[in-house]
Structures are given as C-alpha cells and as structure tokens.
Design an enzyme around this catalytic site. Structure first.
Site, PDB file in Angstrom:
ATOM      1  N   HIS A 243       0.752  -1.072   0.117  1.00 45.15           N
ATOM      2  CA  HIS A 243      -0.003  -0.131   0.107  1.00 45.15           C
ATOM      3  C   HIS A 243       0.693   1.348  -0.046  1.00 45.15           C
ATOM      4  O   HIS A 243       0.462   2.477  -0.258  1.00 45.15           O
ATOM      5  CB  HIS A 243      -1.127   0.050   1.019  1.00 45.15           C
ATOM      6  CG  HIS A 243      -0.439   0.388   2.398  1.00 45.15           C
ATOM      7  ND1 HIS A 243      -0.428  -0.452   3.625  1.00 45.15           N
ATOM      8  CD2 HIS A 243      -0.158   1.712   2.947  1.00 45.15           C
ATOM      9  CE1 HIS A 243       0.155  -0.061   4.640  1.00 45.15           C
ATOM     10  NE2 HIS A 243       0.343   1.401   4.445  1.00 45.15           N
ATOM     11  N   ASP A 288      -0.635  -7.301   1.389  1.00 47.92           N
ATOM     12  CA  ASP A 288       0.120  -5.904   1.791  1.00 47.92           C
ATOM     13  C   ASP A 288       1.600  -6.345   1.696  1.00 47.92           C
ATOM     14  O   ASP A 288       1.915  -6.156   2.942  1.00 47.92           O
ATOM     15  CB  ASP A 288      -0.617  -5.418   2.891  1.00 47.92           C
ATOM     16  CG  ASP A 288      -0.276  -3.854   2.868  1.00 47.92           C
ATOM     17  OD1 ASP A 288       0.209  -3.394   2.022  1.00 47.92           O
ATOM     18  OD2 ASP A 288      -0.485  -3.198   3.841  1.00 47.92           O
ATOM     19  N   SER A 385       4.437   2.063   8.210  1.00 49.55           N
ATOM     20  CA  SER A 385       3.916   0.794   7.293  1.00 49.55           C
ATOM     21  C   SER A 385       5.276   0.092   6.599  1.00 49.55           C
ATOM     22  O   SER A 385       6.106   0.960   6.275  1.00 49.55           O
ATOM     23  CB  SER A 385       2.889   1.476   6.348  1.00 49.55           C
ATOM     24  OG  SER A 385       1.688   1.418   6.932  1.00 49.55           O
ATOM     25  N   GLY A 386       5.300  -0.996   6.371  1.00 48.71           N
ATOM     26  CA  GLY A 386       6.333  -1.449   5.447  1.00 48.71           C
ATOM     27  C   GLY A 386       7.350  -1.940   6.414  1.00 48.71           C
ATOM     28  O   GLY A 386       8.131  -2.864   5.930  1.00 48.71           O
TER      29      GLY A 386
HETATM   30  N1  ARG Z   1      -1.223   2.004   7.270  1.00 47.57           N
HETATM   31  C1  ARG Z   1      -0.311   2.826   8.048  1.00 47.57           C
HETATM   32  C2  ARG Z   1       0.948   3.483   7.266  1.00 47.57           C
HETATM   33  O1  ARG Z   1       0.616   3.526   6.222  1.00 47.57           O
HETATM   34  C3  ARG Z   1       0.335   1.637   9.404  1.00 47.57           C
HETATM   35  C4  ARG Z   1      -0.830   1.572  10.277  1.00 47.57           C
HETATM   36  C5  ARG Z   1      -0.521   0.938  11.500  1.00 47.57           C
HETATM   37  N2  ARG Z   1      -1.650   1.262  12.517  1.00 47.57           N
HETATM   38  C6  ARG Z   1      -1.603   0.533  13.596  1.00 47.57           C
HETATM   39  N3  ARG Z   1      -2.352   0.946  14.427  1.00 47.57           N
HETATM   40  N4  ARG Z   1      -0.523  -0.282  13.875  1.00 47.57           N
HETATM   41  O2  ARG Z   1       1.823   3.787   7.679  1.00 47.57           O
END
Ligand code: ARG
Length: 435
Positions: A243, A288, A385-386
């Site tokens: 993503h 993902d 993320s990642g």
């Molecule tokens: N989707 C988020 C990003 O792009 C990460 C979210 C993680 N959320 C969590 N509550 N652990 O960085």
C-alpha cells in the site's frame, strides 16, 4: 577605522608615488562586480534547480519524443509518450505462482524439498549433498550469495521422510525416497548470514533506537519524502508493504535510504524495480507486501545488514514478544513523523481475539498477524508501514510487515501485520525470477 583624509598631512611625510585606493574604492571596483557575478550565478542555479524540482514533481519527460506529460499520466496503464516510455518503469504485478519446491525448517534450518508427484515435503539427507546442490537450493529461494551447510543428526521424533536429491536445470529433484539415509544426518542450510545486530535493544515503549540495533531498517521515499519503512533482505532486495505505492506507481522517483537512524531528506539509493502481488486488492488489507529491487547492491557494514526471513514453520504463540520500529507518527492523528527512529516491544495477539466484535470483526485473515500490548498505548502508526515486525530466536527474523489498524495504540484494536510466512513462496519466486 582611520583613513589619511581624517588627519592633516605632516610636512615630513613622504608622499607616496602611487595613490593608494581606499578599501572602499577597492571594494567598489573589484568586490561589487564579483559579488554581482556570484549572486547572478547563484540565482541562475537556484532557478534551474527549482525549475527541475517542479518539473520532476509535476511532469514526466518523454525522452524519445522530447516532451513533457503530467506526472499522473505516467504508469496509468495508458501510453502517453509517443514511444510509451511513461508505462515502462512502473510498479509490477507478480502473481503468486506455483511453489518453488524448497523450504527451510525452524528445526536447525534444515532443508526440505517438495516431491511434485506426491505433493509431499521431505527432509534432505546429507548423503551425497554437495556445494552445488546447496547453491541450487538457495538459488531456488532467490539468494545469489555463497551458502554454508553442515550435517545435523536426524532427531528421534522426526518422521523418516528423508530423501536424496539431484539437480535438474537449476532445480532440486527428488532422487529416491526409499528412506535410507546412511549418514543419519540432514542438511542444515544457511543461504545468507542475516539477523545479527551489533547492539541489543533494551527498554520498552517507543524510545529512541540506534541503527546499530536495527541495521536492516530503511526509509522508503518518494520525491525525497519518507513514505514507509522497509527491511533489507539481501544486497538487492528490500521488503515493504504494497500500500506504500498506492499513490505513485512510477519507479523512477522512489528511493531507499539505508544505514541511518535519523530521518532527513538526504538523497539515497536508486530503485530498479518494484513488485507487488496484484493491483485489484482491497486496500489496505489483503496481500500487503512488496519487494523493492535496488539498482546497485548494498555493501554490508555495522549499520547496513540483512534481516532473516522466517522459517516456513515458525509459529508464534500468543504473548510471544516481538519488536517494532519506525519513524511513524508518535500520536494518532498527530500528523508528524519522528526524526529519530523509535523502537518498542509488543506481543503476539491471537487472531480470534483480534477479530472479536469490539475489534476487527473478522477482517484479520490467516495471512495477517496482530501485535500490541494489553494496556494499549504502544503501537505502530502512520509512516511505520512497510517496516518489520521482528522476532528473535537464534537470529532476528522479519515475521510481519506493518500494514494497518484502527487508530494507533487503542487497546482493543492493535496493529495488524502481513504474515511473512504466508508469502515466503512469493518472495522466493520474485527474487528467483530476477537472478
Ligand atoms: N497504514 C499505516 C501506514 O501507512 C500503518 C498503520 C498501522 N496502524 C496501527 N495501528 N498499527 O503507515
């Protein structure tokens, strides 16, 4: 400052032959033109750099037909440059294919091979095992480094499903399955030295981390902006989340920054290719996972090293301690990245609890993993993320990839991570296709 014009000349003074220029005059005659020249040069450079930055940001340059198209028309599955260059270097979809037929067990990293006729996985006997076979096995998992292997005793409780193998066109093949393994030993195989850090992490709870503890952590950046975390798997490959690339599919402007715990916009490593499983997935949840191939191989050091992939059979019981790191938001909706890399310790939360009615109501699949702490307050967040969810056994392994969550740090809705063991075959296939 005193000048000779301030005081009357003494009659005994010797009049100089040549009239000296006052410093002010010298400045006017020499300094001003130099400053003017330098200033105009600086202005020209600044304007050029800004123009290039603006063009790079908003436009894509069609190299062959020498014209610009709006950036968002690059990688939109429609040829806009006359020769189609705008669709050539884009994030690629690589569907999850047939099994690569080779895997490593958490039992001493022993090698197993799939018998395609019976569909049965069997451990490899050490009899007649060679360096060439080790290289083939690692090649099937997409490693091109020099492997190491040794014999380990067959355990007493181990099913005697042991085979000998040969090689055929760079694939291991089952040779005989009559169960005789004279050496009584299995092959323990290591394709790459990984998962070792110079410094062990200590305290819990979103505190500052050192790159010596997490030398595999990288920042994945678009137009010099941090978008996601990622982890180094080997000299060419970075593991991250799919993503991260949702908004920008053109590979050219993506860069990876490795070897630093401070986040700044310093230029970094160019990217050659980006692979995801597919485009038609329900954001951000399914599949993902992404692999980024660097243009030039990394040179490993104390601050740049690979993390291990998990073993196929690495099961993590609820409450197993894990680590998270990242430059993401330190408060939910806080809207600010952390300049320093932060680390925290969390625990595995079992999927049933994570899927409860007051939590994710069944959105967490078998290919995902929940992790957090009971009281809440410790979690990954936007910008993390990642990045890796890490487990330490003999070495550090990347067992999860930061993926999604409702809010950040809410005790009922912990962070959800892509389960890496569910995608080992995909990771192996992508890397193998690029060997
Ligand atoms: N989707 C988020 C990003 O792009 C990460 C979210 C993680 N959320 C969590 N509550 N652990 O960085």
């Amino acid at each position: 400052m005193d000048t000779d014009s301030d005081q009357p000349l003494n009659s005994l003074d010797i009049t100089p032959l040549r009239k000296h220029r006052t410093p002010l005059e010298t400045f006017k005659r020499v300094g001003v033109p130099i400053i003017a020249a330098v200033l105009s040069l600086v202005t020209i450079i600044v304007v050029a750099v800004l123009t290039k930055a603006v063009l790079d940001k908003y436009y894509f340059f069609c190299g062959r037909s020498l014209h610009f198209i709006p950036r968002r028309q690059a990688c939109d599955s429609q040829q806009d440059c006359a020769s189609g260059e705008d669709e050539q270097n884009c994030v690629k979809s690589f569907p999850n294919g047939p099994p690569v037929g080779v895997r490593l067990s958490k039992d001493r990293s022993t090698l197993q091979v799939l018998d395609p006729d019976t569909g049965v996985w069997a451990s490899v006997c050490f009899d007649n095992f060679t360096e060439a076979l080790a290289e083939t096995a690692c090649g099937q998992m997409g490693f091109d480094s020099k492997p190491t292997f040794r014999a380990v005793e067959i355990g007493p409780d181990q099913e005697l499903n042991v085979i000998e193998i040969t090689e055929h066109s760079r694939e291991l093949q089952v040779q005989n399955s009559n169960g005789s393994c004279l050496s009584g030993s299995l092959v323990s195989l290591h394709c790459l030295a990984c998962g070792e850090n110079l410094k062990a992490p200590r305290v819990v709870g979103g505190e500052k981390a050192s790159v010596d503890s997490w030398p595999w952590q990288v920042s994945v950046q678009y137009n010099r902006q941090h978008i996601c975390g990622g982890s180094i798997l080997d000299p060419h490959w970075i593991l991250t989340a799919a993503h991260c690339f949702r908004k920008h599919l053109d590979v050219f402007n993506w860069k990876v920054r490795a070897g630093a715990d401070k986040l700044d916009s310093f230029p970094s490593l160019p990217v050659a290719k980006i692979f995801i499983i597919g485009f038609n997935t329900t954001y951000p949840k399914e599949e993902d996972i992404a692999l980024v191939k660097l243009q030039f191989p990394l040179t490993f050091s104390g601050t740049v090293r690979p993390i291990c992939l998990p073993f196929f059979d690495e099961e993590l019981a609820p409450a197993t301690p894990l680590w998270i790191i990242g430059w993401g938001f330190t408060e939910q909706g806080g809207g600010k990245l952390s300049d320093a890399l932060l680390q925290a310790s969390v625990q595995v939360i079992d999927n049933t609890r994570c899927n409860a009615e007051d939590a994710y109501e069944g959105d967490v699949t078998e290919k995902m993993l929940c992790a957090g702490i009971l009281e809440g307050g410790v979690d990954t967040c936007q910008g993390d993320s990642g990045g890796p969810l890490m487990y330490h056994s003999d070495q550090w392994q990347v067992v999860g990839i930061v993926s999604w969550g409702h809010g950040c740090g809410d005790p009922r809705t912990p962070g959800v991570y892509t389960k890496v063991t569910a995608y080992l075959n995909w990771i192996y296939s992508v890397r193998k296709s690029e060997l």
